[in-house]
Design a protein around this motif. Structure first.
Motif, short mmCIF file in Angstrom:
data_model
loop_
_atom_site.label_atom_id
_atom_site.label_comp_id
_atom_site.label_asym_id
_atom_site.label_seq_id
_atom_site.Cartn_x
_atom_site.Cartn_y
_atom_site.Cartn_z
N ARG A 47 0.83 -1.21 0.00
CA ARG A 47 0.00 0.00 0.00
C ARG A 47 0.86 1.25 0.00
NH1 ARG A 47 -3.15 3.42 3.43
NH2 ARG A 47 -5.24 3.78 2.56
N SER A 48 1.93 1.24 0.77
CA SER A 48 2.82 2.40 0.84
C SER A 48 3.46 2.69 -0.51
CB SER A 48 3.90 2.19 1.89
OG SER A 48 4.81 1.17 1.50
N THR A 49 3.82 1.62 -1.24
CA THR A 49 4.42 1.78 -2.57
C THR A 49 3.42 2.40 -3.54
OG1 THR A 49 5.93 -0.07 -2.21
CG2 THR A 49 5.48 0.53 -4.48
N LEU A 50 2.19 1.89 -3.50
CA LEU A 50 1.15 2.45 -4.36
C LEU A 50 0.87 3.91 -4.02
CD1 LEU A 50 -1.33 -0.57 -4.30
CD2 LEU A 50 -0.35 0.43 -6.36
N LEU A 51 0.75 4.21 -2.74
CA LEU A 51 0.42 5.58 -2.34
C LEU A 51 1.55 6.56 -2.65
CD1 LEU A 51 -1.39 4.98 1.08
CD2 LEU A 51 -2.43 5.67 -1.08
N GLY A 52 2.79 6.12 -2.42
CA GLY A 52 3.90 7.00 -2.74
C GLY A 52 3.88 7.40 -4.20
N ALA A 53 3.74 6.39 -5.07
CA ALA A 53 3.70 6.67 -6.50
C ALA A 53 2.46 7.47 -6.87
CB ALA A 53 3.73 5.35 -7.28
N ARG A 54 1.33 7.16 -6.29
CA ARG A 54 0.08 7.85 -6.58
C ARG A 54 0.20 9.35 -6.39
NH1 ARG A 54 -5.46 5.91 -6.07
NH2 ARG A 54 -6.93 7.55 -5.49
N HIS A 55 0.93 9.76 -5.35
CA HIS A 55 1.06 11.19 -5.07
C HIS A 55 2.26 11.82 -5.78
CE1 HIS A 55 -2.20 11.80 -2.18
NE2 HIS A 55 -2.01 10.52 -1.89
N ALA A 56 3.27 11.01 -6.12
CA ALA A 56 4.46 11.55 -6.77
C ALA A 56 4.34 11.66 -8.28
CB ALA A 56 5.68 10.69 -6.41
N VAL A 57 3.68 10.67 -8.91
CA VAL A 57 3.64 10.61 -10.37
C VAL A 57 3.07 11.87 -11.03
CG1 VAL A 57 2.50 9.42 -12.30
CG2 VAL A 57 3.79 8.11 -10.61
N PRO A 58 1.98 12.45 -10.52
CA PRO A 58 1.48 13.67 -11.17
C PRO A 58 2.52 14.78 -11.25
CG PRO A 58 -0.19 12.78 -9.70
CD PRO A 58 1.06 12.00 -9.45
N HIS A 59 3.34 14.91 -10.21
CA HIS A 59 4.39 15.94 -10.22
C HIS A 59 5.50 15.58 -11.20
CE1 HIS A 59 2.67 18.20 -6.92
NE2 HIS A 59 2.46 17.07 -6.29
N MET A 60 5.79 14.30 -11.34
CA MET A 60 6.79 13.86 -12.32
C MET A 60 6.31 14.15 -13.74
SD MET A 60 8.09 10.24 -10.71
CE MET A 60 8.89 10.18 -9.10
N ILE A 61 5.03 13.93 -13.99
CA ILE A 61 4.47 14.23 -15.31
C ILE A 61 4.61 15.72 -15.61
CG2 ILE A 61 2.35 14.28 -16.68
CD1 ILE A 61 1.52 11.69 -15.21
N ARG A 62 4.31 16.55 -14.62
CA ARG A 62 4.45 18.00 -14.80
C ARG A 62 5.90 18.39 -15.07
NH1 ARG A 62 1.18 18.07 -9.93
NH2 ARG A 62 -1.02 18.19 -10.54
N ALA A 63 6.84 17.63 -14.51
CA ALA A 63 8.26 17.93 -14.68
C ALA A 63 8.80 17.40 -15.99
CB ALA A 63 9.06 17.34 -13.51
N GLY A 64 7.98 16.70 -16.75
CA GLY A 64 8.43 16.14 -18.02
C GLY A 64 8.93 14.72 -17.93
N GLY A 65 8.77 14.11 -16.77
CA GLY A 65 9.18 12.72 -16.58
C GLY A 65 9.85 12.52 -15.23
N GLY A 66 10.07 11.28 -14.89
CA GLY A 66 10.69 10.99 -13.60
C GLY A 66 10.95 9.51 -13.43
N SER A 67 11.43 9.15 -12.24
CA SER A 67 11.79 7.77 -11.95
C SER A 67 11.26 7.37 -10.57
CB SER A 67 13.32 7.62 -11.96
OG SER A 67 13.70 6.30 -11.59
N VAL A 68 10.46 6.32 -10.55
CA VAL A 68 10.01 5.71 -9.30
C VAL A 68 10.84 4.46 -9.08
CG1 VAL A 68 8.08 4.66 -8.06
CG2 VAL A 68 7.66 6.57 -9.63
N ILE A 69 11.43 4.36 -7.89
CA ILE A 69 12.30 3.22 -7.55
C ILE A 69 11.69 2.52 -6.34
CG2 ILE A 69 14.62 2.49 -6.92
CD1 ILE A 69 15.49 5.36 -7.96
N ASN A 70 11.28 1.28 -6.52
CA ASN A 70 10.66 0.51 -5.44
C ASN A 70 11.63 -0.54 -4.91
OD1 ASN A 70 8.22 1.91 -5.85
ND2 ASN A 70 7.57 0.45 -7.42
N THR A 71 11.52 -0.84 -3.63
CA THR A 71 12.38 -1.85 -3.03
C THR A 71 11.62 -3.16 -2.89
OG1 THR A 71 13.63 -0.18 -1.81
CG2 THR A 71 13.84 -2.45 -1.07
N ALA A 72 12.05 -4.16 -3.64
CA ALA A 72 11.51 -5.51 -3.51
C ALA A 72 12.51 -6.33 -2.69
CB ALA A 72 11.28 -6.12 -4.89
#
Length: 265
Positions: free
Chosen positions: A119-144
């Motif tokens: 859930r934390s991984t989903l929520l982190g990305a859920r709130h970060a991705v819109p800002h990455m899109i506005r910035a022209g792209g970005g990188s989400v790094i998850n720990t498995a």
């Protein structure tokens, strides 16, 4: 060379171990870093180290199981630094005293593990991705974890939730690749974090070494450097992937250590 110059990175679980290493290494490569942890003191200690080295950093306290806390973290990063380019979702784990085999595992611990890891991984990305899109792209790094790839006699919950993190990673990569948002996961093997060093007997550490293809266990920096690569534009064509950083533990035959001992010389 400042491989992350101009980027803003949020690293959760940055109060110690691998998260701290990732935050410090990203800062050395020019990123402005938000170090987040449920342990306020740990986050502040990491921030102090980064500041002493000349980096730009913002320490934050976060509860990654609470969506409001994650939303506040991302808002603080964007408010302080004007955007967001990298999110390192590093918080996770289970309680080994409760995460046992199928018949003895604590189901409340399983539910907690889902919240803490998936859930934390989903929520982190859920709130970060819109800002990455506005910035022209970005990188989400998850720990498995390598636990996502193999079976074990214990830690049933841990293996399950880390496998879920891998699946989530692929979904995010597919869904937001067209907006130039990449998403990858790192699967560490046995890493000599302070927690591992303080809790494992020497004979167990030696047994773990024998399970590796390489003759040593990893350090937090081994994983941190991998995360820097994934945060950088050097990995611009890499998305939806699981990078296994385990010294060869998960690919080595269980018979290899014994057979190696049979070799002449």
């Amino acid at each position: 060379m400042e491989r992350l110059k101009g980027k803003v990175a949020v690293v959760t679980g940055a109060g110690s171990g691998i998260g701290r290493s990732a935050a410090e290494l990203m800062s050395r490569q020019g990123a402005r870093v938000v170090v987040a942890d449920h342990d306020t003191r740990g986050a502040e200690e990491t921030a102090a180290t980064i500041e002493a080295a000349g980096g730009t950093v913002l320490p934050c306290t976060v509860d990654v199981t609470d969506e409001g806390s994650i939303a506040d973290l991302v808002a603080a990063a964007v408010g302080e630094f004007g955007g967001l380019h990298v999110l390192c979702n590093h918080v996770g784990g289970t309680d080994p005293r409760k995460d046992l085999d199928l018949l003895r595992m604590d189901m409340d611990e399983f539910d907690r593990a889902v919240a803490l890891n998936v859930r934390s991984t989903l929520l982190g990305a859920r709130h970060a991705v819109p800002h990455m899109i506005r910035a022209g792209g970005g990188s989400v790094i998850n720990t498995a974890s390598v636990a996502a790839l193999v079976g074990d006699v214990l830690q049933t919950s841990y293996g399950a939730v880390k496998a879920a993190v891998v699946s989530v990673t692929k979904s995010i990569a597919v869904q937001y690749g067209p907006q130039r948002v990449r998403c990858n996961a790192v699967a560490p093997g046995a890493v000599m974090t302070p927690a591992l060093e303080n809790n494992l007997p020497a004979d167990v550490v030696e047994a773990l070494k024998k399970g590796n293809a390489l003759p040593y266990l990893g350090s937090p920096d081994d994983i941190g450097h991998t995360m820097v690569f994934l945060a950088s534009d050097e990995s611009r064509y890499l998305t939806g992937q699981l990078l296994v950083v385990d010294g060869g533990m998960s690919m080595q035959s269980s018979a290899a250590p014994g057979r190696r001992a049979m070799l002449p010389g």
